[in-house]
Design an enzyme around this catalytic site. Sequence first.
Site, PDB file in Angstrom:
ATOM      1  N   HIS A 262       0.833  -1.215   0.000  1.00  9.01           N
ATOM      2  CA  HIS A 262       0.000   0.000   0.000  1.00  9.01           C
ATOM      3  C   HIS A 262       0.859   1.253   0.000  1.00  9.01           C
ATOM      4  O   HIS A 262       1.939   1.300   0.601  1.00  9.01           O
ATOM      5  CB  HIS A 262      -1.037  -0.017   1.134  1.00  9.01           C
ATOM      6  CG  HIS A 262      -0.534   0.020   2.532  1.00  9.01           C
ATOM      7  ND1 HIS A 262      -0.184   1.188   3.157  1.00  9.01           N
ATOM      8  CD2 HIS A 262      -0.343  -0.968   3.435  1.00  9.01           C
ATOM      9  CE1 HIS A 262       0.178   0.915   4.410  1.00  9.01           C
ATOM     10  NE2 HIS A 262       0.110  -0.380   4.591  1.00  9.01           N
TER      11      HIS A 262
ATOM     12  N   ASP B 102       6.151   0.935   6.594  1.00  6.84           N
ATOM     13  CA  ASP B 102       4.706   0.661   6.456  1.00  6.84           C
ATOM     14  C   ASP B 102       4.074   1.721   5.571  1.00  6.84           C
ATOM     15  O   ASP B 102       3.717   2.787   6.078  1.00  6.84           O
ATOM     16  CB  ASP B 102       4.052   0.657   7.839  1.00  6.84           C
ATOM     17  CG  ASP B 102       2.574   0.310   7.778  1.00  6.84           C
ATOM     18  OD1 ASP B 102       1.865   0.595   8.749  1.00  6.84           O
ATOM     19  OD2 ASP B 102       2.134  -0.218   6.738  1.00  6.84           O
TER      20      ASP B 102
ATOM     21  N   GLU C 124      -5.310   2.071   2.705  1.00  4.20           N
ATOM     22  CA  GLU C 124      -5.223   0.798   3.456  1.00  4.20           C
ATOM     23  C   GLU C 124      -5.347   1.059   4.940  1.00  4.20           C
ATOM     24  O   GLU C 124      -6.009   0.338   5.666  1.00  4.20           O
ATOM     25  CB  GLU C 124      -3.886   0.103   3.181  1.00  4.20           C
ATOM     26  CG  GLU C 124      -3.775  -1.290   3.797  1.00  4.20           C
ATOM     27  CD  GLU C 124      -3.433  -1.283   5.294  1.00  4.20           C
ATOM     28  OE1 GLU C 124      -2.849  -0.275   5.753  1.00  4.20           O
ATOM     29  OE2 GLU C 124      -3.790  -2.229   6.006  1.00  4.20           O
ATOM     30  N   GLU C 125      -4.709   2.099   5.444  1.00  5.17           N
ATOM     31  CA  GLU C 125      -4.641   2.316   6.904  1.00  5.17           C
ATOM     32  C   GLU C 125      -6.010   2.623   7.504  1.00  5.17           C
ATOM     33  O   GLU C 125      -6.183   2.546   8.706  1.00  5.17           O
ATOM     34  CB  GLU C 125      -3.658   3.469   7.208  1.00  5.17           C
ATOM     35  CG  GLU C 125      -2.227   3.183   6.814  1.00  5.17           C
ATOM     36  CD  GLU C 125      -1.550   2.116   7.682  1.00  5.17           C
ATOM     37  OE1 GLU C 125      -2.197   1.570   8.588  1.00  5.17           O
ATOM     38  OE2 GLU C 125      -0.367   1.827   7.442  1.00  5.17           O
TER      39      GLU C 125
ATOM     40  N   ASP D  62       2.913  -6.471   3.522  1.00  2.00           N
ATOM     41  CA  ASP D  62       2.558  -5.348   4.412  1.00  2.00           C
ATOM     42  C   ASP D  62       2.890  -5.683   5.847  1.00  2.00           C
ATOM     43  O   ASP D  62       2.189  -5.325   6.783  1.00  2.00           O
ATOM     44  CB  ASP D  62       1.072  -4.998   4.279  1.00  2.00           C
ATOM     45  CG  ASP D  62       0.716  -3.757   5.102  1.00  2.00           C
ATOM     46  OD1 ASP D  62      -0.476  -3.549   5.396  1.00  2.00           O
ATOM     47  OD2 ASP D  62       1.659  -3.007   5.468  1.00  2.00           O
TER      48      ASP D  62
ATOM     49  N   HIS E  30       3.651   2.877  12.663  1.00  2.00           N
ATOM     50  CA  HIS E  30       2.744   4.026  12.890  1.00  2.00           C
ATOM     51  C   HIS E  30       3.355   5.067  13.828  1.00  2.00           C
ATOM     52  O   HIS E  30       2.644   5.755  14.566  1.00  2.00           O
ATOM     53  CB  HIS E  30       1.406   3.573  13.487  1.00  2.00           C
ATOM     54  CG  HIS E  30       0.588   2.726  12.580  1.00  2.00           C
ATOM     55  ND1 HIS E  30      -0.651   2.233  12.947  1.00  2.00           N
ATOM     56  CD2 HIS E  30       0.799   2.274  11.325  1.00  2.00           C
ATOM     57  CE1 HIS E  30      -1.150   1.502  11.951  1.00  2.00           C
ATOM     58  NE2 HIS E  30      -0.287   1.518  10.954  1.00  2.00           N
TER      59      HIS E  30
END
Lengths: 24, 427
Positions: free
Chosen positions: B246, B258, B292-293, B320, B390
């Site tokens: 992503h 990520d 995606e998130e 991912d 994140h």
Amino acid sequence: KSLSRDGNYPKTFEDIKKEIAGYS
Amino acid sequence: SIAKAIIDLAVHGKAQNRSYERLAVFADTIGPRLSGSKNLDAAIKYMFSALQEDRLENVHLEPVKVPHWERGEEFAVMLEPRNHSIAILGLGSSIATPPEGITAEVLVVTSFDELHRRAQEAKGKIVVYNQPFITYSETVQYRSRGAVEAAKVGAVASLIRSVASFSIHSPHTGWQNYQPGVPQIPTACISVEDAEMMSRMSLQGTKVVVYLKMGAKTYPDSSSFNTVAEIVGSKYPEQIVLVSGHLDSWDVGQGAMDDGGGAFISWEALSLVKDLGLRPKRTLRLVLWTGEEQGGIGAEQYYQLHKKNISNFDVVMESDEGTFRPMGLAFTGTDEARDIVKEIMTLLLPINITDIYDTADGTDIDYWMRDGVPGASLRDDISKYFWFHHSHGDTMTVQDPNQMNLCAAVWTVVSYVIADMKEMLPR
């Protein structure tokens, strides 16, 4: 056994192993 | 020896480190790429032209709608028993505090069970969750549902220990979910250190008071795109092997791990095949997902658009979970298909990455796997993944070129051979 799309019988696992070995 | 040629080119040859270097330019140029942000728009434009420059085929953008939430100005300060600035990151889709902020005593709990046991203490409080990190899938429930469970017992906000396996005062963000019929309260993640400190204070019987200010705002959905490129199949062009990662990320760090790593080793797979002048029987399709998130938003719309051709999707692959040292491939499919993929993994003996693991993981490919399409994800050493996930620490410094070379080799050998075998994988 039904024919697969290129007119051959579906492969046995041995056939598939041989096919994959061809990539090594 | 096609497999060997791919491995040599990716790990030792002229393509060595290319995926890392491409990712570095991209991540340094664009920065973090939150759904609905201008950075994500710029990232998609960047990739649209980069994939064309790489002379891939059918490079195009597929329009989708994605959520648009912005965190605004936010901070938290402990006022009692002493003044201390709390490291926070508001959670995606959270509401803002009132303009004057919220000042309240905290109630610290380590689990939802404890919260329910102490429900009568929660009214008017800020609930602080100091839950231990067990596994991501288990512990992420606190991030996702912390606000709803706290609101159910009358709390005015929730501060949640970051879902992280290690911390140097680094808060980690992520999406959270309100529930219809339950009041919406502001919610944010705080650093492990601050959650543990407030827990110790509370256990000592010390009253802890916190001031929270959040400027979060949800806007109408934004237009975005899934980015697609292909190497069209020589014999069965309508049949697809999909490799993906992503392109969106959280609004922290550079989104290099990520999921920059997954997106760029997926691009690398098509580049390596093209560099070797190979053209598999089936189409090798790269998809760089958007949104995606926020829950696989771009991928769901892609699935709705393409599910009519599901019988032509041979396998769906997503990386991912990081591109650290690869250990093998996680696979979801029938035993027959698994045996075939196990055989394919033997082609990676030269780099000794031949293991196959249960159940592929990938938010974006789940829609297809649920409908019986075989799925695969890259299994790597994720022991440090949740140190950075994140958080502001998700930067190129986390990525390693040699590890990405190996990941790209695994990803390319598997996707190419499946795309080129006489038969599709059984399902």
